[in-house]
Design an enzyme around this catalytic site. Structure first.
Site, PDB file in Angstrom:
ATOM      1  CB  THR A  12      -0.941  -0.019   1.230  1.00 52.72           C
ATOM      2  OG1 THR A  12      -1.770  -1.169   1.114  1.00 52.72           O
ATOM      3  CG2 THR A  12      -1.807   1.213   1.322  1.00 52.72           C
ATOM      4  CB  SER A  53       2.898  -7.824   1.341  1.00 52.98           C
ATOM      5  OG  SER A  53       1.825  -7.804   2.221  1.00 52.98           O
ATOM      6  CB  THR A  84       0.667  -3.703   6.385  1.00 45.02           C
ATOM      7  OG1 THR A  84      -0.601  -3.718   5.732  1.00 45.02           O
ATOM      8  CG2 THR A  84       1.260  -2.314   6.353  1.00 45.02           C
ATOM      9  CG  ASP A  85      -2.209  -7.684   3.579  1.00 46.57           C
ATOM     10  OD1 ASP A  85      -2.642  -6.925   4.473  1.00 46.57           O
ATOM     11  OD2 ASP A  85      -2.736  -7.791   2.460  1.00 46.57           O
TER      12      ASP A  85
HETATM   13  N1  ASP Z   1      -2.644  -5.509   0.794  1.00 45.15           N
HETATM   14  C1  ASP Z   1      -1.552  -4.613   1.076  1.00 45.15           C
HETATM   15  C2  ASP Z   1      -0.244  -5.385   1.018  1.00 45.15           C
HETATM   16  O1  ASP Z   1       0.125  -6.014   1.984  1.00 45.15           O
HETATM   17  C3  ASP Z   1      -1.749  -4.024   2.424  1.00 45.15           C
HETATM   18  C4  ASP Z   1      -0.729  -3.006   2.847  1.00 45.15           C
HETATM   19  O2  ASP Z   1       0.341  -2.823   2.282  1.00 45.15           O
HETATM   20  O3  ASP Z   1      -1.042  -2.338   3.832  1.00 45.15           O
HETATM   21  O4  ASP Z   1       0.408  -5.322   0.009  1.00 45.15           O
END
Ligand code: ASP
Length: 319
Positions: A12, A53, A84-85
């Protein structure tokens, strides 16, 4: 002047929302357009991947490790931007590798770069501050989000969207990024580290639920399995039928490690009924301390790829 290597991997933090609010991967990473208003920090950035991710694999994590190892002598610290995932998994993987003794800091964002209240640039600049601070050197791999500094081993994503999503259950964060200072109130613990050249193997995670029988285990082919992680109930207990079925896997030489599905606390052999922790431990199942299931899975995968077996494997997994 501190020279910091930045490895962008996607997520993200490098995405944008469209007119309808749908968040998509960009061709151009907005983090590469952030001017760094931090005195004494020089950034060299590399778009090593551009992945959401959930696409991140242990092979990608190994590439990150090898890149850091190869380039580390030229830099004072490393910042990795990441979705973050699975951020906590990459952080834990790197923390288990023989990284050079420079700060390695992961960060990300919960709001994409053009969303109102976007946290990407803020987290990125904080991560640069932490990575260029000498005190970060002996703290292991760190996760910096929302003004907090967390240890890779314990940190976990706790909320789907909140910017304060990264938390360290049971222990609390290692430190804080303040307006003018960086404060640590804990030290990193010593750990075993590996220098892997390759990583492969199938180690799935099996959840538990009331009324569970052997339905999930029945569809696994023990011929293709390298190991198994069980996310058990409470202090580390399973239904009797599940425990019986696991004996077949153990007899087939598949190492099995257990963690609790509880958010806080540590699984240990307490209950002596069939399927209780004492029974499971006697059967040879490893009780992994202080890791959640995805990190316990990486731990077992790393140990198997490092060639650990028998008592050595048990000692490492339970240590
Ligand atoms: N879906 C995103 C990822 O992990 C979530 C994020 O980056 O916050 O790529």
């Amino acid at each position: 002047m501190k020279n910091i290597l930045v490895l962008h991997t996607g997520g993200t933090i490098s995405m944008q929302a469209d007119m309808e609010g749908k968040v998509t991967t960009n061709h151009e990473n907005p983090m590469n357009h952030v001017s760094v208003p931090l005195n004494g920090i020089h950034v060299t950035a590399l778009d090593i991947f551009n992945l959401p991710s959930p696409y991140m694999t242990p092979e990608h994590m190994l590439t990150l490790y090898q890149t850091i190892k190869e380039k580390a002598t030229q830099y004072d610290g490393v910042v990795i931007t990441h979705g973050t995932d699975t951020l906590e998994e990459t952080a834990y993987f790197l923390d288990t590798m023989e990284l050079p003794a420079i700060p390695v800091v992961l960060t990300g964002a919960m709001r994409s770069s053009n969303e109102l209240g976007s946290d990407g640039v803020y987290n990125y600049l904080n991560a640069l501050r932490v990575a260029s601070h000498d005190k970060a050197k002996d703290k292991g791999v760190l996760v910096v989000m929302n003004d907090e500094i967390h240890a890779a081993k314990y940190v976990t994503k706790t909320h789907t969207t909140n910017v304060g999503t990264f938390q360290t259950p049971t222990h609390g964060p290692l430190g804080l990024v303040m307006k003018h200072e960086i404060l640590y109130f804990k030290n990193a613990e010593p750990r075993v580290r590996f220098d892997l050249e390759q990583i492969s193997g199938l180690v799935p995670i099996i959840p538990t639920y009331a009324g569970m029988k052997t339905e999930l285990l029945d569809i696994l082919d023990s011929q293709n399995l390298d190991g198994l992680i069980i996310e058990a109930f409470g202090a580390g207990n399973l239904p009797k039928e599940v425990a019986d079925k696991l004996t077949d896997f153990l007899e087939a030489g598949i190492p099995i490690a257990l963690v609790s599905r509880c958010f806080n606390g540590i699984a240990e052999p307490v209950y002596a009924y069939d399927g209780g922790g004492v029974d499971l431990h006697q059967k040879g199942i490893f009780f992994v301390k202080e890791l959640n299931a995805p990190k316990a899975r990486l731990k077992l995968l790393i140990a198997l790829n490092a060639g650990l077996q028998g008592e050595q494997l048990r000692e490492y997994m339970e240590g």
